[in-house]
Design a protein around this motif. Structure first.
Motif, PDB file in Angstrom:
ATOM      1  N   PHE A 117      37.230  49.028  58.201  1.00  0.00           N
ATOM      2  CA  PHE A 117      37.061  49.205  56.763  1.00  0.00           C
ATOM      3  C   PHE A 117      35.733  49.892  56.442  1.00  0.00           C
ATOM      4  CE2 PHE A 117      39.551  45.194  57.202  1.00  0.00           C
ATOM      5  CZ  PHE A 117      40.767  45.699  56.726  1.00  0.00           C
ATOM      6  N   LEU A 118      35.828  50.942  55.622  1.00  0.00           N
ATOM      7  CA  LEU A 118      34.675  51.672  55.120  1.00  0.00           C
ATOM      8  C   LEU A 118      34.819  51.800  53.612  1.00  0.00           C
ATOM      9  CD1 LEU A 118      32.205  53.698  55.284  1.00  0.00           C
ATOM     10  CD2 LEU A 118      33.916  55.495  55.604  1.00  0.00           C
ATOM     11  N   THR A 119      33.794  51.395  52.862  1.00  0.00           N
ATOM     12  CA  THR A 119      33.804  51.652  51.431  1.00  0.00           C
ATOM     13  C   THR A 119      32.612  52.519  51.088  1.00  0.00           C
ATOM     14  OG1 THR A 119      32.550  49.630  50.873  1.00  0.00           O
ATOM     15  CG2 THR A 119      34.966  49.477  50.909  1.00  0.00           C
ATOM     16  N   ILE A 120      32.841  53.459  50.163  1.00  0.00           N
ATOM     17  CA  ILE A 120      31.776  54.358  49.754  1.00  0.00           C
ATOM     18  C   ILE A 120      31.378  54.050  48.312  1.00  0.00           C
ATOM     19  CG2 ILE A 120      32.443  56.142  51.394  1.00  0.00           C
ATOM     20  CD1 ILE A 120      33.761  57.675  49.107  1.00  0.00           C
ATOM     21  N   GLY A 131      42.513  54.539  62.344  1.00  0.00           N
ATOM     22  CA  GLY A 131      42.853  53.266  61.722  1.00  0.00           C
ATOM     23  C   GLY A 131      41.787  52.723  60.799  1.00  0.00           C
ATOM     24  N   ILE A 132      40.960  53.622  60.247  1.00  0.00           N
ATOM     25  CA  ILE A 132      39.904  53.226  59.316  1.00  0.00           C
ATOM     26  C   ILE A 132      40.437  53.363  57.892  1.00  0.00           C
ATOM     27  CG2 ILE A 132      37.554  53.603  58.533  1.00  0.00           C
ATOM     28  CD1 ILE A 132      37.714  52.783  61.461  1.00  0.00           C
ATOM     29  N   ARG A 133      40.405  52.272  57.151  1.00  0.00           N
ATOM     30  CA  ARG A 133      40.832  52.298  55.752  1.00  0.00           C
ATOM     31  C   ARG A 133      39.614  52.433  54.843  1.00  0.00           C
ATOM     32  NH1 ARG A 133      44.667  47.167  55.380  1.00  0.00           N
ATOM     33  NH2 ARG A 133      44.884  47.869  53.202  1.00  0.00           N
ATOM     34  N   ILE A 134      39.774  53.202  53.771  1.00  0.00           N
ATOM     35  CA  ILE A 134      38.642  53.615  52.950  1.00  0.00           C
ATOM     36  C   ILE A 134      38.915  53.271  51.486  1.00  0.00           C
ATOM     37  CG2 ILE A 134      37.337  55.631  52.119  1.00  0.00           C
ATOM     38  CD1 ILE A 134      38.065  56.963  54.844  1.00  0.00           C
ATOM     39  N   ALA A 135      37.872  52.856  50.786  1.00  0.00           N
ATOM     40  CA  ALA A 135      37.933  52.695  49.336  1.00  0.00           C
ATOM     41  C   ALA A 135      36.709  53.364  48.728  1.00  0.00           C
ATOM     42  CB  ALA A 135      37.982  51.220  48.935  1.00  0.00           C
ATOM     43  N   LEU A 186      34.820  46.145  49.654  1.00  0.00           N
ATOM     44  CA  LEU A 186      34.689  45.830  51.068  1.00  0.00           C
ATOM     45  C   LEU A 186      34.986  44.354  51.339  1.00  0.00           C
ATOM     46  CD1 LEU A 186      34.127  46.895  53.843  1.00  0.00           C
ATOM     47  CD2 LEU A 186      31.668  46.668  53.421  1.00  0.00           C
ATOM     48  N   VAL A 187      34.484  43.469  50.499  1.00  0.00           N
ATOM     49  CA  VAL A 187      34.774  42.042  50.670  1.00  0.00           C
ATOM     50  C   VAL A 187      36.272  41.783  50.528  1.00  0.00           C
ATOM     51  CG1 VAL A 187      34.444  39.756  49.663  1.00  0.00           C
ATOM     52  CG2 VAL A 187      32.480  41.274  49.976  1.00  0.00           C
ATOM     53  N   SER A 188      36.900  42.472  49.590  1.00  0.00           N
ATOM     54  CA  SER A 188      38.347  42.319  49.411  1.00  0.00           C
ATOM     55  C   SER A 188      39.105  42.793  50.652  1.00  0.00           C
ATOM     56  CB  SER A 188      38.797  43.090  48.176  1.00  0.00           C
ATOM     57  OG  SER A 188      40.177  42.913  47.941  1.00  0.00           O
ATOM     58  N   PHE A 189      38.686  43.918  51.198  1.00  0.00           N
ATOM     59  CA  PHE A 189      39.289  44.400  52.448  1.00  0.00           C
ATOM     60  C   PHE A 189      39.167  43.340  53.543  1.00  0.00           C
ATOM     61  CE2 PHE A 189      38.977  49.302  51.941  1.00  0.00           C
ATOM     62  CZ  PHE A 189      40.346  49.438  51.874  1.00  0.00           C
TER      63      PHE A 189
END
Length: 330
Positions: free
Chosen positions: A71-74, A91-95, A314-317
């Protein structure tokens, strides 16, 4: 859970500290961007949070996956500097944060427009030289008597439409996917907008389809003495063509907050004292050009929202496997 933060700016630190006081997750914060030289710091962490305009490469995503990070959030909106195909393969999910403060960027666009219409940059040289008469000789234009073309009528574009119309401007808008049109604007196709606008204000994403949306032909089609404002993405504007039309006198001015060649060297200029870009230097020498260092978003409201919303994603992920602002990679 452990979170590593990259690209932290001084003005974000207070918001990170406040967030940490009310959350159980541990933050480790770095000012450096996430790249091939710093990705190793992420080993042992559960998620990554970033803000940068420099690239997120395929090698970075592959290494994150090797560390078991998914998980990566910007802390911003734009995705044009992320290799999304590589992220998906790894397999990296992004928000992202799609709306941290549309008003901040819209207000900055209006600020640039007023500065250029009133020719304030052109007064500075003569005034500094003590030539009061020449400094007072530049005849400005009124925003309320102008036609403003807003390219991209999403959240930011609609905020800009409301502000420009509040000054009394005639507002045209172009958006290939208008959603719910803002009633204060007349929606037209891009060629008509370019041909009829005294000010062209860009608010579209820097996706490949929009690369050099404003190219030589587009600039040539704009009204003589028109002004271009770009607070969106640097790759929207062909800088070579822009310089040509500014230097020839065809364009009345340009406000550039997002520069096409915004390189790591430019971003590190303050630390290194080394940066050479002939086009940046040529733009900087023109008194009818306003250059700013990618700060249209930069208000207290926006920075706080960028930190809080991205960390919430990110916490939600990490806790549920889902995030409200997840970017769907096709």
């Amino acid at each position: 859970m452990k979170i590593i933060v990259y690209g932290a700016k001084l003005d974000e630190l207070a918001y990170f500290e406040a967030w940490q006081k009310t959350h159980a997750q541990t933050l480790t914060i770095h000012p450096e961007p996430l790249d091939e030289t710093t990705v190793g710091w992420a080993q042992g962490f559960d998620g990554v949070n970033c803000l940068q305009t420099t690239p997120y490469s395929a090698a970075v995503f592959a290494q994150l996956a090797a560390f078991g990070i998914h998980f990566l959030t910007i802390r911003n909106v734009g995705l044009d500097n992320l290799d999304l195909a590589a992220a998906k393969q790894a397999g990296i999910r992004i928000a992202n944060v799609p709306a941290y403060s549309p008003s901040a960027i819209a207000e900055f666009s209006v600020t640039m427009t007023l500065y250029l219409l009133r020719r304030l940059g052109e007064t500075r040289g003569p005034l500094a030289a003590g030539n009061w008469g020449q400094a007072a000789s530049f005849l400005g234009r009124e925003l309320g008597q102008s036609t403003v073309g807003v390219v991209g009528a999403g959240r930011i574009g609609q905020a800009a439409i409301r502000l420009f119309s509040g000054f009394g401007a005639n507002v045209l808008a172009y958006d290939p996917h208008p959603g719910h049109p803002e009633p204060r604007a007349t929606y037209v196709e891009l060629p008509q907008l370019l041909a009829e606008s005294d000010v062209v204000d860009l608010h579209v994403p820097g996706v490949p389809a929009n690369y050099h949306l404003i190219d030589d032909a587009a600039l040539k089609s704009m009204k003589p003495d028109a002004i271009l404002v770009n607070t969106a993405r640097g790759n929207l504007v062909d800088t070579t063509a822009l310089l040509k039309h500014l230097q020839s006198g065809h364009l009345g001015g340009a406000g550039i907050d997002t520069y096409e060649h915004e390189s790591p060297a430019l971003l590190r200029y303050e630390q290194t004292g080394m940066f050479s870009d002939p086009q940046w230097e040529a733009l900087a020498q023109l008194p009818n050009v306003l250059l700013t260092p990618h700060v249209a978003y930069h208000t207290a409201t926006a920075v706080q929202n960028m930190v809080n919303f991205s960390l919430a994603n990110l916490v939600s992920f990490l806790t549920s496997g889902e995030a409200v602002d997840e970017v769907i990679i096709k």
